[in-house]
Every structure is written in C-alpha cells, then in structure tokens.
Design a protein around this motif. Structure first.
Motif, short mmCIF file in Angstrom:
data_model
loop_
_atom_site.label_atom_id
_atom_site.label_comp_id
_atom_site.label_asym_id
_atom_site.label_seq_id
_atom_site.Cartn_x
_atom_site.Cartn_y
_atom_site.Cartn_z
N HIS A 200 0.81 -1.21 0.00
CA HIS A 200 0.00 0.00 0.00
C HIS A 200 0.84 1.27 0.00
O HIS A 200 0.30 2.38 -0.17
N ASP A 204 -0.68 3.95 -7.06
CA ASP A 204 -1.66 3.20 -7.84
C ASP A 204 -2.17 1.96 -7.10
O ASP A 204 -2.34 0.89 -7.69
N GLU A 206 -5.14 1.35 -6.03
CA GLU A 206 -6.44 0.91 -6.54
C GLU A 206 -6.28 0.04 -7.78
O GLU A 206 -6.90 -1.04 -7.89
N GLU A 207 -5.42 0.47 -8.72
CA GLU A 207 -5.25 -0.28 -9.97
C GLU A 207 -4.60 -1.64 -9.72
O GLU A 207 -4.99 -2.66 -10.29
N LYS A 210 -7.09 -4.00 -8.02
CA LYS A 210 -8.10 -4.46 -8.98
C LYS A 210 -7.53 -5.56 -9.87
O LYS A 210 -8.21 -6.57 -10.14
N SER A 227 -7.02 4.86 3.16
CA SER A 227 -6.89 4.66 1.72
C SER A 227 -7.03 3.20 1.32
O SER A 227 -7.41 2.89 0.19
N SER A 230 -10.66 2.57 0.92
CA SER A 230 -11.12 3.27 -0.29
C SER A 230 -10.80 2.47 -1.55
O SER A 230 -11.56 2.48 -2.51
N ALA A 231 -9.66 1.76 -1.54
CA ALA A 231 -9.28 0.96 -2.70
C ALA A 231 -10.11 -0.31 -2.80
O ALA A 231 -10.38 -0.80 -3.91
#
Length: 343
Positions: A200, A204, A206-207, A210, A227, A230-231
């Motif tokens: 973390h 990036d 989140e990307e 995913k 955060s 949030s991701a």
C-alpha cells in the motif's frame, strides 16, 4: 525475594492529542506488595502490545473503560506465580492474565488462565491468544468464506491479518493481502502462502488491487480503514461480507476528516450491493475459545499455520514500541519481554 526489589510501572501521564508521544507515559517504581489471603503475586514475563491500547488512552467512552490518568497502562501478559495464597495456583506456575505494563502485580485469580506446560509462553499472547482468536471468529463468524471466493486482508503481515489469510487458504479461498513494504509483502506471499500481496506504500494502489482481484472481492477483513478501504470498496461483490475489527489508520484522528463527504458513496454501495458490514469485539465470543484452540492446534500440527513474533526486551521500551506499532513499524505480533525469566 530481595526486600529492595521494586515494581516498575508505566502509567498514563497525559492523554495524547493525535499521535501519542513518550511524554504521555511515565515510568515509576513502587515497593512490591505482599499477597494477602486469596491472593497471589505475579511477575510479568511478557507483555502484549496491541492497537486497541491507543483507544484506551482517550477519555471518551468506548467498548471498554479508558485508562485513568496516573493509572497503569492496560495489557495482556504472561506471568509467573511468585507467591500464592490461592489453592489452584502454586509458585512457578505460568499464567495468562491482564495485568498491564508493570513488573509485578497482586492478583485474586480472576481473569487468570493457567498456561499449559507444553506451550511457549509468548505464543499465548499471539498465536494461541487474542490476535489469532480475533482472526478466527471474525473470518469464520462474519466473513463466512466459501471455497473459490476472493478474500482480501488488510495489514496482512500483522498478528491478526496473517492468521486471517491462512485460515482463508485452509477454507479454499483465493487470498490477497495488503501490507506496507516489499519485505512484508514478500513474507506474506512466500512464507504465509497468500496468492498475492499488494504494497500500500506504492502508488496506484487501486489499480494494482483491482488487477489482483479480477473476480472482485467477496470478503474483506478490515482492520485499517483509510486509503486501503477506499481501494477495496469499489471491488466488493454483491453480498460481500466485511468483518470490522479495527481502524488503525484513524486511531490518532482528532476529528472528522476534511474534504469530500464519502458517506453517500459508502451507503449506496451497502444498499445496491447488499453488503454486510459487522463490527465485532473478540471478547464477545469467548464461548468459542475452546473451538479455536482445538482447530488451531490441528492446523499447526499439519503445518498449515505460520506465525511471526516481533519481540523487544525491556518494559521501559513499551511506550516507544506502541508508538511504532501504530505507525506499522512492527513486523509480526509485537511483544515486550519484560523479564529474562521467560523459560
């Protein structure tokens, strides 16, 4: 016992405003008391440091009472019986108790559990204690993982998260951890057997998360917030389950965060995806502790569970180490070795 021996205690000297400092604690020495009728004198061998301690430093009401100013900081311990006037306990017995940040304590035997001779003392505070039990009840009772599902675990190298992920693997899930730094992520994958681990601290988040969860997320074990949550939120599948056992990213907050109000987004996800969020306090599930010990013992015998301890010597170092724990500086279950008499 030498009459000149003293009992060191670490007291809560002041309430922190935001991040705690060593000035919030005070080390004092007091004479060691003698146990009376129905009492015993315990000597602390190991002290557990855990994130919940930050909340106990605040004045506002929580699920448990705050530490009063000038009182000994709370904490689970492994102790040796020095003197006993309780029939069930004898000199030399090892016990698990909740005696706090001090060398010695007088106990009436309540909330004390005798330690099995074969158990490594420090493991009673982690692997076979509250953190692993938290992982067990949170994942199995609330997460309810099913084979083939994707489970995401925050703070994956920590005392709770590391066990959550390994139990999820035992249940046949794909497990993705989130941890801070290459060393922790490497440990989570190569040693603990997670399918993937996302750092973390890198950009990036989140990307990358995913990409690691192509089928979305069915269970998210939450103990961080911020955060990381949030991701994860956009990736939660319909009917996903979210056990909430901690929010360490927010423990030093002094008020509500400024900026965009994200509550409507969260509530919309809960509604449209039919999500289950459930907070839990592990002590509410003490009736399951026997089941936990039975299952954990079996998994350990089969080599299915690994565990890492981060041990620091010296009671005087507890304030510094708790501050570091809240910043994620620990690597594994944080324990203070209070006494050299630790078998």
């Amino acid at each position: 016992m030498n009459a000149q021996q003293m009992n060191r205690q670490i007291l809560l000297a002041s309430r922190p405003q935001g991040e705690p400092t060593t000035d919030n604690f005070k080390l004092v020495e007091k004479p060691i008391a003698e146990p009376g009728k129905g009492e015993m004198l315990l000597r602390t061998l190991y002290l557990s440091l855990d994130p919940y301690m930050r909340g106990r430093m605040n004045e506002q009401k929580s699920y448990a009472a705050s530490v009063d100013l000038g009182q000994v900081m709370v904490g689970a311990t492994v102790c040796r019986v020095v003197k006993s006037n309780i029939a069930e306990y004898k000199q030399g017995d090892l016990v698990v108790a909740y005696t706090g940040w001090q060398d010695y304590v007088i106990s009436d035997g309540k909330e004390v559990r005798k330690l099995e001779a074969a158990m490594q003392p420090a493991s009673a505070l982690g692997l076979m204690g509250m953190p692993s039990f938290t992982a067990y009840v949170g994942l199995l009772n609330i997460g309810k993982p099913k084979a083939g599902e994707t489970v995401v675990v925050a703070a994956a190298s920590g005392a709770v998260g590391s066990v959550v992920g390994q139990i999820a693997k035992i249940k046949g899930c794909r497990v993705v951890g989130i941890a801070g730094g290459d060393q922790k992520c490497s440990y989570v994958k190569s040693e603990l057997g997670f399918d993937e681990c996302i750092d973390h601290k890198r950009p990036d988040l989140e990307e990358r998360l995913k990409a690691a969860c192509p089928k979305g997320v069915d269970v998210y074990f939450e103990n961080v917030g911020g955060s990381v949550f949030s991701a994860v939120l956009p990736l939660l599948n319909n009917f996903a389950r979210v056990p909430v056992c901690g929010l360490i990213a927010h423990y030093n907050d002094t008020g509500l965060a400024r900026g965009v109000d994200r509550l409507p987004l969260l509530m919309r996800n809960i509604l449209t995806k039919r999500l289950t969020f459930e907070g839990f306090i592990v002590s509410d599930h003490n009736a399951q502790f026997g089941d936990f010990v039975k299952d954990m013992t079996e998994w350990l015998s089969k080599g299915l569970i690994k565990y890492k301890e981060d041990v620091t010597d010296g009671l005087e170092n507890a304030p510094r180490e708790l501050i570091g724990l809240l910043k994620g500086e620990n690597f594994g279950k944080k324990i203070i070795r209070v006494s050299g008499d630790s078998r």
